[in-house]
Design an enzyme around this catalytic site. Structure first.
Site, PDB file in Angstrom:
ATOM      1  N   SER A 137       0.829  -1.202   0.000  1.00 12.71           N
ATOM      2  CA  SER A 137       0.000   0.000   0.000  1.00 12.71           C
ATOM      3  C   SER A 137       0.863   1.252   0.000  1.00 12.71           C
ATOM      4  CB  SER A 137      -0.903   0.005   1.239  1.00 12.71           C
ATOM      5  OG  SER A 137      -1.510   1.265   1.439  1.00 12.71           O
ATOM      6  N   TYR A 150      -2.527  -0.115  10.081  1.00 11.36           N
ATOM      7  CA  TYR A 150      -2.700  -0.711   8.755  1.00 11.36           C
ATOM      8  C   TYR A 150      -1.407  -0.583   7.956  1.00 11.36           C
ATOM      9  CZ  TYR A 150      -4.016  -1.050   3.842  1.00 11.36           C
ATOM     10  OH  TYR A 150      -4.055  -1.381   2.514  1.00 11.36           O
TER      11      TYR A 150
END
Length: 356
Positions: A142, A167
């Protein structure tokens, strides 16, 4: 090839599955079908791929009615025994690992979900790749790993040691875990850092979906950091094209690599990290304007302070991906927004003008 696709009922996973099947591959798709967002949307995606929704609750294996090469099974990646059985039976050539607990803001309140899915689940995938001779593992990272970096555009030779959400920390951990397995067991591994993917069948927790719903419903849409944000909005078909190309190019070890003066996205192991994005960031307010133009209705905007864990701007340098696979995103914001809004209206049966 025979391919395992994790997260097959997810937004990107659904589109990747569709592309791989049209290209003639055999695909085994697995997904936990958790309730992070509307389960009906996930099941409807699977139905688009020919999976009978009525069989999902009680069948461990479901064959597609549309694609002879597609099999779906509901499986949690933390189920180590179940995952091993799938690998042992199928003997996959390639693994595309897209399953993860997503969402920056959700990680602030549900940290355990990220450790279970993104850490425990990923190490189980790595172990299976090690034990069953997988020829190439492609996994989703990501843009959030760039954290406190403020130098634009983001390049894969920048330091990513300062994530600002759990995350992001789990995605950074995935990159480190993947490298260790690649080094120890010579597993070719490619990581892709996705940048703000949008398009039909998108996730309801992401800005394009939330903004479209709010504008159509005539509700205020929440814009954080008072609108002073930029995103490298990338249409999903451009992402899928990149995945479909890079899976055929497993990385090779670089015997000349040195930690002191070499690209930190590669290694003496068969390992490589790429950014994958539009390489053309636009402001959040310009994206909202494109939605307003397509929907035919002005947004009611509620400006709010920056939320914890968010990045002010994301901007992908994709030069190495261009060099490797001639990666060139072609979808303009106008075309991408038009396709997304058209899908949204069709899916939610919005037949009257949005200003009605």
């Amino acid at each position: 090839m025979k391919i395992l696709l994790t997260g097959a009922a997810g937004f990107i996973g659904f589109h990747v599955a569709n592309r791989l099947l049209k290209d003639g591959h055999t695909v085994v798709g697995i997904d936990s079908l958790n309730h992070y967002y509307d389960l009906h949307l996930k099941v409807d995606r699977l139905q688009e791929l020919g999976i009978d929704r009525n069989n999902i609750a009680y069948k461990t294996r479901i064959d597609s009615d549309i694609y002879p090469g597609f099999i779906f099974g509901q499986l949690n990646l933390e189920d180590k025994d179940g995952l091993n059985k799938a690998f042992e039976k199928a003997q996959f050539d390639l693994v595309i690992h897209l399953a993860a607990q997503a969402g920056v803001r959700y990680s602030l309140t549900h940290p355990d979900a990220y450790i279970s899915s993104n850490i425990v689940g990923f190490v189980n995938v790595l172990e299976c790749c090690r034990n069953y001779g997988v020829r190439h593992l492609v996994f989703a990272s990501s843009s959030s790993v760039y954290g406190l970096n403020d130098e634009a555009p983001f390049t894969t030779d920048q330091n990513t040691d300062h994530p600002i959400s759990l995350y992001a920390a789990t995605k950074k951990s995935n990159e480190l875990m993947a490298h260790s397995y690649s080094h120890l067991f010579q597993i070719p591994v490619t990581g892709l850092r996705f940048f703000t993917v949008y398009g039909p069948w998108g996730r309801p927790d992401m800005a394009p979906f939330l903004f479209t719903k709010a504008i159509i419903d005539g509700k205020p849409l929440k814009v954080f950091n008072y609108g002073e944000m930029k995103r490298d909005f990338t249409y999903v078909d451009d992402i899928v094209e990149g995945v479909a190309r890079i899976m055929n190019f497993p990385p090779n070890p670089d015997p000349e690599w040195k930690s002191s003066n070499s690209d930190i996205s590669s290694s003496t192991a068969p390992y490589k990290i790429y950014n994958i994005g539009k390489n053309a960031p636009i402001s959040l307010m310009d994206f909202i304007a494109a939605l307003e133009n397509e929907i035919g209705k002005k947004a009611i905007v509620e400006f709010l302070p920056m939320q914890a864990g968010d990045l002010t701007a994301t901007y992908a340098d994709v030069a190495d991906l261009i060099q490797r696979i001639d990666y060139k995103p072609t979808t303009s914001i106008e075309d991408g927004v038009r396709k997304f809004v058209k899908w949204y209206r069709t899916y939610y049966k919005i037949t009257k003008p949005s200003y009605y």
